[in-house]
Design an enzyme around this catalytic site. Sequence first.
Site, short mmCIF file in Angstrom:
data_model
loop_
_atom_site.label_atom_id
_atom_site.label_comp_id
_atom_site.label_asym_id
_atom_site.label_seq_id
_atom_site.Cartn_x
_atom_site.Cartn_y
_atom_site.Cartn_z
N LYS A 149 0.83 -1.21 0.00
CA LYS A 149 0.00 0.00 0.00
C LYS A 149 0.86 1.26 0.00
CE LYS A 149 0.74 0.68 4.55
NZ LYS A 149 1.22 1.86 5.29
N THR A 175 -3.57 5.40 4.03
CA THR A 175 -2.22 5.82 3.62
C THR A 175 -2.26 6.64 2.33
OG1 THR A 175 -1.43 3.74 4.57
CG2 THR A 175 0.12 4.97 3.26
#
Length: 339
Positions: A197, A254
């Site tokens: 990610k 994120t």
Amino acid sequence: MMKKQIAVLGAGSWGSVLANVLAENGHHVQLWSRNPDQVAELNEHHTNQKYLADFTYQPALHATTDMVAAVTGAQVVLVVIPTKGLRQVSHQLAQVLAASGDQPVIAHATKGLEQVTYKRPSEILAEEIPAAHRQAIVVLSGPSHAESVAIHDMTAVTAASEDLASAELLQGLFSNQYFRVYTNDDVIGAEFGAALKNIISIGAGALQGLGYHDNARAALITRGLAEIRRLGVAFGANPLTFIGLSGVGDLVVTATSKNSRNWRAGYQLGQGKPLKDVIEQMGMVIEGVYTTKAAFELAQKRHVKMPITEAIYRVLYEDENVETAIKNLMSREVTSEVE
């Protein structure tokens, strides 16, 4: 639950905040750092200004530069070290445990893949710390910025382990009114989700730095998740993990927050700053930069299609212009969404 003795290795933003949560929950926590100035600041002023400005830690949290003192007698050792330093610290930890005879549960909250070997953090820990000197290995991952946990923002994460009892131990240690832990047995999926990610977060930051908006970010996150899942499943991960906290949860937080140093790095790249300057100015490890290289090479070896990762790799390592990388992505041959 009975109060435990816990060692946390690594006093960056995430390691120190996790140690603080454990101290808030009443456990006896020793926080280890190599930096004597940082240790002195934590013990004398209960601050860690380089990593979390203006935050005050629990007075009961004790920091030390002595790993033997931190680890000896601990029932759980939580390792929160950047991936590039994890093997060396794990080796040092193994020596301490061999000397003491202790067999703690080993947990980690490291998000990355090792360069060259492409090993996940739990694999590094298992290689460096013999089974005779530890119990199970647990992965702590999920959508959780240190800055948000510090202010008691409601947070949910995953404790993943092949040993359910050890995952449940971490669940009990950390869970409180603002920090909720779920268990999972898919270590591979949790670690791939946590690592990959960061790559997509760099891309999301770059898009915003270039002036793109919500549609572009949503497209990137969704298609990014598809290739994260593709690589994880190729290594045996459960595809359902990627629609959970370690997958879409961690990716969303994120790729949409200025608290993410990966997002901030991408944003600066999108604005035209050279990668070298971005790394120097950040002053902290940008895991996604290194993970991009490892994931790109791993995907090539396993013949897994990861076009977004490949585009970000070219920007980071081949000096391709970000706008050019985006145009190349958008002009690829159209295909089915389920491929």
